[in-house]
Design a protein around this motif. Structure first.
Motif, PDB file in Angstrom:
ATOM      1  N   ALA A 256      18.131   2.538 -11.744  1.00 56.02           N
ATOM      2  CA  ALA A 256      19.396   2.279 -10.842  1.00 56.02           C
ATOM      3  C   ALA A 256      19.093   1.741  -9.612  1.00 56.02           C
ATOM      4  O   ALA A 256      19.673   0.870  -9.001  1.00 56.02           O
ATOM      5  CB  ALA A 256      20.144   3.503 -10.547  1.00 56.02           C
ATOM      6  N   ALA A 257      18.018   2.118  -8.907  1.00 56.25           N
ATOM      7  CA  ALA A 257      17.191   1.508  -7.725  1.00 56.25           C
ATOM      8  C   ALA A 257      17.031   0.126  -7.807  1.00 56.25           C
ATOM      9  O   ALA A 257      17.410  -0.535  -6.937  1.00 56.25           O
ATOM     10  CB  ALA A 257      16.326   2.635  -7.168  1.00 56.25           C
ATOM     11  N   GLN A 258      16.373  -0.025  -8.908  1.00 55.88           N
ATOM     12  CA  GLN A 258      15.945  -1.330  -9.004  1.00 55.88           C
ATOM     13  C   GLN A 258      17.254  -2.415  -9.325  1.00 55.88           C
ATOM     14  O   GLN A 258      17.164  -3.405  -8.681  1.00 55.88           O
ATOM     15  CB  GLN A 258      15.022  -1.715 -10.206  1.00 55.88           C
ATOM     16  CG  GLN A 258      13.735  -1.275  -9.919  1.00 55.88           C
ATOM     17  CD  GLN A 258      12.693  -1.071 -11.267  1.00 55.88           C
ATOM     18  OE1 GLN A 258      13.012  -1.180 -12.273  1.00 55.88           O
ATOM     19  NE2 GLN A 258      11.417  -1.521 -10.864  1.00 55.88           N
TER      20      GLN A 258
ATOM     21  N   LEU B  96       3.064  10.862  -8.671  1.00 55.53           N
ATOM     22  CA  LEU B  96       2.189   9.924  -9.113  1.00 55.53           C
ATOM     23  C   LEU B  96       2.648   8.676  -9.021  1.00 55.53           C
ATOM     24  O   LEU B  96       2.402   7.598  -8.848  1.00 55.53           O
ATOM     25  CB  LEU B  96       1.503  10.344 -10.141  1.00 55.53           C
ATOM     26  CG  LEU B  96       0.619  11.610 -10.375  1.00 55.53           C
ATOM     27  CD1 LEU B  96       0.056  11.790 -11.799  1.00 55.53           C
ATOM     28  CD2 LEU B  96      -0.349  11.607  -9.327  1.00 55.53           C
ATOM     29  N   ARG B  97       4.351   8.613  -9.259  1.00 57.69           N
ATOM     30  CA  ARG B  97       5.066   7.627  -9.331  1.00 57.69           C
ATOM     31  C   ARG B  97       5.513   6.868  -8.040  1.00 57.69           C
ATOM     32  O   ARG B  97       5.878   5.852  -7.993  1.00 57.69           O
ATOM     33  CB  ARG B  97       6.100   7.686 -10.234  1.00 57.69           C
ATOM     34  CG  ARG B  97       6.062   7.915 -11.817  1.00 57.69           C
ATOM     35  CD  ARG B  97       7.217   8.075 -12.606  1.00 57.69           C
ATOM     36  NE  ARG B  97       7.096   8.530 -13.892  1.00 57.69           N
ATOM     37  CZ  ARG B  97       8.073   8.733 -14.615  1.00 57.69           C
ATOM     38  NH1 ARG B  97       9.141   8.580 -14.440  1.00 57.69           N
ATOM     39  NH2 ARG B  97       7.929   8.910 -15.953  1.00 57.69           N
ATOM     40  N   GLN B  98       5.483   7.551  -7.203  1.00 56.24           N
ATOM     41  CA  GLN B  98       6.156   7.425  -5.824  1.00 56.24           C
ATOM     42  C   GLN B  98       5.265   6.150  -5.256  1.00 56.24           C
ATOM     43  O   GLN B  98       6.066   5.143  -4.846  1.00 56.24           O
ATOM     44  CB  GLN B  98       5.692   8.389  -4.772  1.00 56.24           C
ATOM     45  CG  GLN B  98       6.426   8.190  -3.368  1.00 56.24           C
ATOM     46  CD  GLN B  98       6.505   9.260  -2.453  1.00 56.24           C
ATOM     47  OE1 GLN B  98       6.066  10.445  -2.736  1.00 56.24           O
ATOM     48  NE2 GLN B  98       6.859   9.090  -1.394  1.00 56.24           N
TER      49      GLN B  98
ATOM     50  N   ASP C 164       7.236   2.304  -4.226  1.00 51.61           N
ATOM     51  CA  ASP C 164       7.017   1.846  -2.816  1.00 51.61           C
ATOM     52  C   ASP C 164       6.728   0.331  -2.875  1.00 51.61           C
ATOM     53  O   ASP C 164       7.427  -0.651  -2.308  1.00 51.61           O
ATOM     54  CB  ASP C 164       6.191   2.610  -1.977  1.00 51.61           C
ATOM     55  CG  ASP C 164       6.702   4.091  -1.713  1.00 51.61           C
ATOM     56  OD1 ASP C 164       7.732   4.272  -1.731  1.00 51.61           O
ATOM     57  OD2 ASP C 164       5.693   4.636  -1.146  1.00 51.61           O
ATOM     58  N   THR C 165       5.996   0.132  -3.903  1.00 52.24           N
ATOM     59  CA  THR C 165       5.708  -1.407  -4.185  1.00 52.24           C
ATOM     60  C   THR C 165       6.741  -2.304  -4.548  1.00 52.24           C
ATOM     61  O   THR C 165       6.658  -3.398  -4.543  1.00 52.24           O
ATOM     62  CB  THR C 165       4.176  -1.597  -4.944  1.00 52.24           C
ATOM     63  OG1 THR C 165       4.670  -1.108  -6.387  1.00 52.24           O
ATOM     64  CG2 THR C 165       3.132  -0.751  -4.599  1.00 52.24           C
ATOM     65  N   LEU C 166       7.581  -1.697  -5.348  1.00 53.28           N
ATOM     66  CA  LEU C 166       8.792  -2.367  -5.612  1.00 53.28           C
ATOM     67  C   LEU C 166       9.682  -2.539  -4.775  1.00 53.28           C
ATOM     68  O   LEU C 166      10.905  -3.156  -5.047  1.00 53.28           O
ATOM     69  CB  LEU C 166       9.455  -1.509  -6.868  1.00 53.28           C
ATOM     70  CG  LEU C 166       8.726  -1.394  -8.225  1.00 53.28           C
ATOM     71  CD1 LEU C 166       9.002  -0.553  -9.259  1.00 53.28           C
ATOM     72  CD2 LEU C 166       8.176  -2.841  -8.814  1.00 53.28           C
ATOM     73  N   GLY C 167       9.598  -2.148  -3.335  1.00 50.54           N
ATOM     74  CA  GLY C 167      10.645  -2.318  -2.396  1.00 50.54           C
ATOM     75  C   GLY C 167      11.492  -1.225  -2.462  1.00 50.54           C
ATOM     76  O   GLY C 167      12.813  -1.297  -1.568  1.00 50.54           O
ATOM     77  N   ILE C 168      11.286  -0.287  -3.267  1.00 51.26           N
ATOM     78  CA  ILE C 168      12.239   1.105  -3.007  1.00 51.26           C
ATOM     79  C   ILE C 168      11.703   2.184  -2.252  1.00 51.26           C
ATOM     80  O   ILE C 168      10.584   2.704  -2.440  1.00 51.26           O
ATOM     81  CB  ILE C 168      12.550   1.409  -4.611  1.00 51.26           C
ATOM     82  CG1 ILE C 168      13.156   0.337  -5.350  1.00 51.26           C
ATOM     83  CG2 ILE C 168      13.409   2.836  -4.698  1.00 51.26           C
ATOM     84  CD1 ILE C 168      12.995   0.367  -6.786  1.00 51.26           C
ATOM     85  N   GLU C 169      12.527   2.819  -1.295  1.00 49.46           N
ATOM     86  CA  GLU C 169      12.018   3.834  -0.613  1.00 49.46           C
ATOM     87  C   GLU C 169      11.943   5.122  -1.541  1.00 49.46           C
ATOM     88  O   GLU C 169      13.178   5.502  -1.855  1.00 49.46           O
ATOM     89  CB  GLU C 169      12.944   4.001   0.703  1.00 49.46           C
ATOM     90  CG  GLU C 169      12.692   3.003   1.579  1.00 49.46           C
ATOM     91  CD  GLU C 169      13.565   3.334   2.834  1.00 49.46           C
ATOM     92  OE1 GLU C 169      13.670   4.178   3.557  1.00 49.46           O
ATOM     93  OE2 GLU C 169      14.525   2.297   3.250  1.00 49.46           O
TER      94      GLU C 169
END
Length: 132
Positions: free
Chosen positions: A82-84, A103-105, A109-114
């Motif tokens: 949903a964030a994407q 581990l996914r955080q 973050d690299t996808l531009g999602i806080e």
């Protein structure tokens, strides 16, 4: 600000109440009608039944007008999906996502999602309590 929250669990409902009380225009979504009952009668925002990964539901929530999208369901995969969608398809300026798996955080973050992990936050708080 116009804020959309996906997930009306304890965190989502509490966040919706706080933001509504601060004068923000809040829309909260959940797939379970019973979850929406967590909102008090004084809640002045909009509560919608639906899935935050469904474009039609997001259109009903006026995502095109949103300044912030927050995903706080119990499912990491649903939250990040949903964030994407909010970030990359609807171009919501700020997207915040709860991720239980720390581990996914970094990846998110690299996808531009806080992204934030309550697992990590709580462990740090407990460590501080122990060491103080």
């Amino acid at each position: 600000m116009k804020i959309i929250i996906m997930g009306c669990g304890r965190v989502g409902a509490q966040l919706a109440m706080l933001l509504d009380a601060d004068g923000h225009k809040v829309t909260i979504l959940d797939v379970d009608a019973n979850s929406l009952r967590r909102l008090p009668p004084t809640f002045g925002g909009t509560a919608l039944l639906g899935n935050g990964i469904d474009a039609e539901v997001l259109h009903r929530a006026d995502i095109e007008e949103a300044d912030v999208f927050v995903a706080v369901t119990q499912g990491d995969n649903r939250n990040v999906m949903a964030a994407q969608i909010a970030k990359h398809i609807f171009k919501v300026p700020r997207v915040i996502c709860r991720i239980y798996d720390p581990l996914r955080q970094e990846l998110y973050d690299t996808l531009g999602i806080e992204a934030f992990s309550p697992t990590t936050i709580f462990a740090q708080l407990v460590r501080e309590k122990i060491e103080s």
